[in-house]
Design an enzyme around this catalytic site. Structure first.
Site, PDB file in Angstrom:
ATOM      1  N   HIS A 232      30.122  18.856  42.291  1.00  0.00           N
ATOM      2  CA  HIS A 232      29.869  17.805  43.275  1.00  0.00           C
ATOM      3  C   HIS A 232      28.374  17.651  43.587  1.00  0.00           C
ATOM      4  O   HIS A 232      27.930  16.579  43.988  1.00  0.00           O
ATOM      5  CB  HIS A 232      30.594  18.103  44.590  1.00  0.00           C
ATOM      6  CG  HIS A 232      32.064  17.850  44.562  1.00  0.00           C
ATOM      7  ND1 HIS A 232      32.945  18.684  43.922  1.00  0.00           N
ATOM      8  CD2 HIS A 232      32.806  16.861  45.109  1.00  0.00           C
ATOM      9  CE1 HIS A 232      34.175  18.222  44.078  1.00  0.00           C
ATOM     10  NE2 HIS A 232      34.119  17.119  44.797  1.00  0.00           N
TER      11      HIS A 232
ATOM     12  N   CYS B 169      27.973  23.705  41.605  1.00  0.00           N
ATOM     13  CA  CYS B 169      29.198  22.992  41.946  1.00  0.00           C
ATOM     14  C   CYS B 169      29.066  21.609  41.334  1.00  0.00           C
ATOM     15  O   CYS B 169      27.998  20.981  41.445  1.00  0.00           O
ATOM     16  CB  CYS B 169      29.389  22.905  43.457  1.00  0.00           C
ATOM     17  SG  CYS B 169      30.800  21.886  43.971  1.00  0.00           S
TER      18      CYS B 169
ATOM     19  N   ASP C 269      38.753  20.088  36.461  1.00  0.00           N
ATOM     20  CA  ASP C 269      38.013  20.459  37.667  1.00  0.00           C
ATOM     21  C   ASP C 269      38.988  20.489  38.829  1.00  0.00           C
ATOM     22  O   ASP C 269      40.084  19.910  38.757  1.00  0.00           O
ATOM     23  CB  ASP C 269      36.887  19.460  37.937  1.00  0.00           C
ATOM     24  CG  ASP C 269      35.955  19.891  39.063  1.00  0.00           C
ATOM     25  OD1 ASP C 269      35.888  21.105  39.340  1.00  0.00           O
ATOM     26  OD2 ASP C 269      35.295  19.029  39.668  1.00  0.00           O
ATOM     27  N   SER C 270      38.576  21.143  39.908  1.00  0.00           N
ATOM     28  CA  SER C 270      39.421  21.159  41.105  1.00  0.00           C
ATOM     29  C   SER C 270      39.441  19.795  41.787  1.00  0.00           C
ATOM     30  O   SER C 270      40.327  19.524  42.589  1.00  0.00           O
ATOM     31  CB  SER C 270      38.921  22.221  42.089  1.00  0.00           C
ATOM     32  OG  SER C 270      37.583  21.952  42.461  1.00  0.00           O
TER      33      SER C 270
ATOM     34  N   CYS D 181      35.014  23.166  36.572  1.00  0.00           N
ATOM     35  CA  CYS D 181      34.962  23.708  37.929  1.00  0.00           C
ATOM     36  C   CYS D 181      34.187  25.021  37.945  1.00  0.00           C
ATOM     37  O   CYS D 181      34.524  25.961  37.208  1.00  0.00           O
ATOM     38  CB  CYS D 181      36.385  23.937  38.434  1.00  0.00           C
ATOM     39  SG  CYS D 181      36.492  24.714  40.050  1.00  0.00           S
TER      40      CYS D 181
ATOM     41  N   GLU E  66      31.790  13.969  48.773  1.00  0.00           N
ATOM     42  CA  GLU E  66      32.994  13.150  48.704  1.00  0.00           C
ATOM     43  C   GLU E  66      32.956  11.977  49.671  1.00  0.00           C
ATOM     44  O   GLU E  66      33.681  11.000  49.499  1.00  0.00           O
ATOM     45  CB  GLU E  66      34.225  14.026  48.948  1.00  0.00           C
ATOM     46  CG  GLU E  66      34.476  14.982  47.788  1.00  0.00           C
ATOM     47  CD  GLU E  66      35.688  15.863  47.996  1.00  0.00           C
ATOM     48  OE1 GLU E  66      36.229  15.866  49.132  1.00  0.00           O
ATOM     49  OE2 GLU E  66      36.075  16.550  47.043  1.00  0.00           O
TER      50      GLU E  66
END
Length: 269
Positions: free
Chosen positions: A187, A185, A12-13, A75, A153
């Site tokens: 996240h 995504c 993943d990024s 990702c 994050e």
């Protein structure tokens, strides 16, 4: 069943892809995994397609040095722009998140499906095209939500500020009468409490983590280890700031036992 000793690679990024890793671990507890988060170069969602392809192939090449038997591109942006390039360069099978996520959304029976993701993922039309190809009669709408990643994050998955930002981004989908929303995504599952509160109980939130595990089981059963002791997990990040370590702990529910900061540019040599 043939046993393969190599690990499954997950890329993943950032660290959001650990949500996919967790689903894979739960489904395949006997497998070994190596996870790479390219945290030094995120976000991928604002980069050009050519840059995303270059970064993704670079990451895949690095993971191949671990002797992986399967690569999961967790990702969404890399899956949208670089999956074909990664697959062409990889000596092992490659699984992305777009196809599994689209299948999971369609399995809900929803007729109006929304997609939220980074600017790059939405601009690529990857989810929109996949959904339209699989179910031409459904309605699809997509919205880029660039501020959601930094909120995830920060650990603000259940926070009034996240509620406010989500209301702004999702207003058009809710006014349209969306039935299900793909969290495009890795996240975004970290923001599920706020997102679900904003969209209400009647709107399904779909992430691809579980469906990625289903795809691996269905399409690559010959590569999987069916028995044996619990597998191991090796975590690699290209930058291990306190912020990334905090999110890693939040997703895994523990301190990472085996984590290394790596320079994946060495994979080019």
């Amino acid at each position: 069943m043939t046993r393969h000793s190599g690990p499954i690679g997950v890329f993943d990024s950032g660290v959001g892809g650990l949500t996919v890793l967790s689903a894979l671990q739960s489904r395949f507890p006997g497998e070994n995994f190596v996870y790479l988060g390219d945290t030094a170069r995120l976000p991928y969602g604002t980069k050009s397609a050519a840059t995303v392809q270059r970064y993704a192939v670079n990451a895949a090449t690095h993971l191949e040095r671990h002797g992986i038997k399967l690569l999961v591109v967790a990702c969404n942006t890399a899956s949208s722009y670089a999956l074909d390039a990664v697959a062409a360069a990889s000596p092992v099978p490659v699984v992305g998140v777009v196809e599994p996520g689209a299948r999971a959304a369609l399995a809900t029976g929803s007729r109006r499906i929304g997609v939220i993701g980074t600017e790059g993922t939405i601009r690529s039309n990857a989810y929109q095209n996949t959904l339209a190809h699989r179910a031409p009669s459904i309605e699809i709408a997509a919205v880029a939500c660039p501020l959601l990643v930094p909120l995830a994050e920060e650990g603000w998955g259940d926070h009034p500020v996240t509620d406010q930002v989500a209301r702004h981004y999702l207003a058009s989908l809710l006014g349209w009468g969306v039935d299900a929303i793909i969290l495009g995504c890795t996240h975004y599952p970290l923001l599920r409490p706020s997102l679900q509160r904003v969209v209400g109980a009647d709107v399904r939130l779909v992430d691809s983590a579980t469906s990625v595990a289903d795809t691996v089981a269905d399409d690559h059963a010959d590569l999987l280890t069916s028995d044996g002791p619990p597998g191991s997990v090796r975590l690699e990040l290209t930058d291990a700031s306190d912020r990334f370590l905090r999110i890693t702990r939040a997703i895994l529910g523990r301190d990472p036992e085996d984590l290394e900061v790596v320079d994946i540019d060495q994979a080019k040599t």
